[in-house]
Design a protein around this motif. Structure first.
Motif, PDB file in Angstrom:
ATOM      1  N   LEU A 108       0.842  -1.199   0.000  1.00 53.59           N
ATOM      2  CA  LEU A 108       0.000   0.000   0.000  1.00 53.59           C
ATOM      3  C   LEU A 108       0.874   1.244   0.000  1.00 53.59           C
ATOM      4  CD1 LEU A 108      -2.663   1.523   0.218  1.00 53.59           C
ATOM      5  CD2 LEU A 108      -2.615   1.130   2.705  1.00 53.59           C
ATOM      6  N   MET A 109       1.967   1.205   0.754  1.00 55.95           N
ATOM      7  CA  MET A 109       2.883   2.344   0.792  1.00 55.95           C
ATOM      8  C   MET A 109       3.473   2.614  -0.578  1.00 55.95           C
ATOM      9  SD  MET A 109       3.813   4.377   3.340  1.00 55.95           S
ATOM     10  CE  MET A 109       3.411   5.745   2.243  1.00 55.95           C
ATOM     11  N   ALA A 110       3.833   1.562  -1.303  1.00 53.50           N
ATOM     12  CA  ALA A 110       4.380   1.722  -2.658  1.00 53.50           C
ATOM     13  C   ALA A 110       3.357   2.366  -3.583  1.00 53.50           C
ATOM     14  CB  ALA A 110       4.816   0.368  -3.214  1.00 53.50           C
ATOM     15  N   ALA A 111       2.093   1.950  -3.445  1.00 51.88           N
ATOM     16  CA  ALA A 111       1.030   2.537  -4.275  1.00 51.88           C
ATOM     17  C   ALA A 111       0.845   4.016  -3.953  1.00 51.88           C
ATOM     18  CB  ALA A 111      -0.274   1.775  -4.060  1.00 51.88           C
ATOM     19  N   ILE A 112       0.898   4.358  -2.678  1.00 51.39           N
ATOM     20  CA  ILE A 112       0.725   5.752  -2.263  1.00 51.39           C
ATOM     21  C   ILE A 112       1.878   6.616  -2.773  1.00 51.39           C
ATOM     22  CG2 ILE A 112       0.703   7.279  -0.256  1.00 51.39           C
ATOM     23  CD1 ILE A 112      -0.779   5.002   1.245  1.00 51.39           C
ATOM     24  N   ILE A 113       3.096   6.133  -2.601  1.00 57.31           N
ATOM     25  CA  ILE A 113       4.269   6.893  -3.038  1.00 57.31           C
ATOM     26  C   ILE A 113       4.220   7.141  -4.538  1.00 57.31           C
ATOM     27  CG2 ILE A 113       6.779   6.795  -3.336  1.00 57.31           C
ATOM     28  CD1 ILE A 113       6.831   5.152  -0.688  1.00 57.31           C
ATOM     29  N   THR A 114       3.964   6.086  -5.298  1.00 54.98           N
ATOM     30  CA  THR A 114       3.956   6.207  -6.755  1.00 54.98           C
ATOM     31  C   THR A 114       2.829   7.113  -7.222  1.00 54.98           C
ATOM     32  OG1 THR A 114       4.864   3.961  -6.939  1.00 54.98           O
ATOM     33  CG2 THR A 114       3.875   4.902  -8.922  1.00 54.98           C
ATOM     34  N   GLY A 115       1.627   6.887  -6.700  1.00 57.07           N
ATOM     35  CA  GLY A 115       0.484   7.689  -7.114  1.00 57.07           C
ATOM     36  C   GLY A 115       0.647   9.152  -6.770  1.00 57.07           C
ATOM     37  N   GLN A 116       1.082   9.444  -5.543  1.00 55.99           N
ATOM     38  CA  GLN A 116       1.240  10.840  -5.134  1.00 55.99           C
ATOM     39  C   GLN A 116       2.321  11.553  -5.942  1.00 55.99           C
ATOM     40  OE1 GLN A 116       1.772  11.505  -0.960  1.00 55.99           O
ATOM     41  NE2 GLN A 116      -0.224  10.664  -0.400  1.00 55.99           N
ATOM     42  N   THR A 117       3.426  10.860  -6.210  1.00 56.27           N
ATOM     43  CA  THR A 117       4.516  11.487  -6.957  1.00 56.27           C
ATOM     44  C   THR A 117       4.071  11.867  -8.359  1.00 56.27           C
ATOM     45  OG1 THR A 117       6.158  10.220  -5.694  1.00 56.27           O
ATOM     46  CG2 THR A 117       6.898  11.218  -7.753  1.00 56.27           C
TER      47      THR A 117
END
Length: 304
Positions: free
Chosen positions: A280-289
């Motif tokens: 989930l953290m990877a999805a958040i980082i990628t999406g937000q960036t």
């Protein structure tokens, strides 16, 4: 809008270059983890020390800047805890959502501030980092403790890692050198400045390398909640507070920039180490960036 896009555009291109290098796994799978450690433990701390040790910090409204940024972070951190039951997230998921909402990407923030306002922007950004990094790290470690995800990881080890945080130590050293009047005499200043200059371009490329495009397939209430806070609600509140407290143009832009930044890529490592939901953290980082490439110029244009 053209000047804002012109300032931030090269930064986003460096991030996309990093994403391409990460996709191609070039030069190797083992290269970038070592490079990230060099940036995090040597180059970026050198940049913070050189900026804070020699800057005229008296030109930065430290008190009002702290009030704007820290009150916004504290408010949304509190609201997320209050809404935890309504979000119906597991403890591991919640810690990743919490990190996504309150952490910020320092590389993009400092590089963006310098691109927008030169040395004055870089100085104000360094002050913002000094204010926010300790508070945000304490809040995030506390969220893992309160959520009960630490498992075999002791609180003592977590706090020791916090105390040894190279960004916190660099800020303390730079401020101490500034207040004492010692500064960075002789060759020390040129040496540290040269090291620091390498931090931002390499840091931005490393941000891109850390992105995980496949993680974008995960879109759930956790992703929506943390993105709404980080990319919409946080900058809206900070912009309102900046206007209310009468921040000057540079301080207002830097405060707004840091409020609207995507979360830090290092949040993924913390999620893995302390029992968070790493995927989930990877999805958040990628999406937000990726989303920040659209939202950051919007907020800066609205603010200025």
């Amino acid at each position: 809008m053209e000047s804002i896009s012109g300032a931030l555009g090269p930064l986003f291109l460096l991030i996309l270059l990093g994403a391409a290098l990460g996709f191609k796994r070039w030069p190797s799978d083992t290269f970038w983890p070592h490079m990230e450690r060099l940036i995090y433990f040597v180059l970026f701390p050198a940049m913070l020390v050189s900026t804070l040790a020699t800057a005229d910090v008296s030109q930065v409204p430290v008190g009002r800047l702290a009030l704007v940024l820290l009150s916004a972070i504290a408010l949304f951190g509190f609201l997320l805890w209050r809404l935890r039951g309504w979000l119906r997230l597991s403890p591991a998921e919640f810690t990743s959502v919490f990190q996504g909402a309150v952490r910020f990407n320092t590389y993009v923030g400092v590089a963006g501030a310098a691109a927008l306002h030169g040395s004055a922007g870089a100085t104000t950004a360094a002050v913002a980092v000094a204010l926010m990094v300790p508070v945000v790290n304490v809040m995030c470690v506390a969220s893992f403790v309160a959520a009960g995800t630490l498992g075999n990881t002791s609180i003592g080890k977590s706090m020791m890692a916090l105390i040894k945080n190279p960004l916190i130590l660099a800020c303390l050293l730079g401020i101490s050198l500034n207040l004492s009047g010692v500064g960075l005499p002789g060759w020390r200043q040129n040496t540290v400045e040269l090291l620091g200059r390498a931090a931002l371009p390499l840091g931005l490329v490393a941000v891109g390398v850390a992105l995980r495009p496949a993680a974008l397939l995960r879109v759930d209430r956790g992703v929506m909640a943390t993105n709404s806070v980080k990319l919409v609600l946080m900058p809206a509140l900070v912009l309102g507070l900046a206007w209310l407290l009468g921040l000057d143009v540079v301080s207002r832009d830097v405060a707004l920039l840091f409020a609207a930044l995507p979360t830090a890529t290092s949040a993924y490592i913390l999620a893995r180490q302390l029992g968070g939901d790493a995927e989930l953290m990877a999805a958040i980082i990628t999406g937000q960036t990726l989303l920040a490439m659209l939202t950051l110029p919007f907020w800066l244009q609205l603010g200025g």
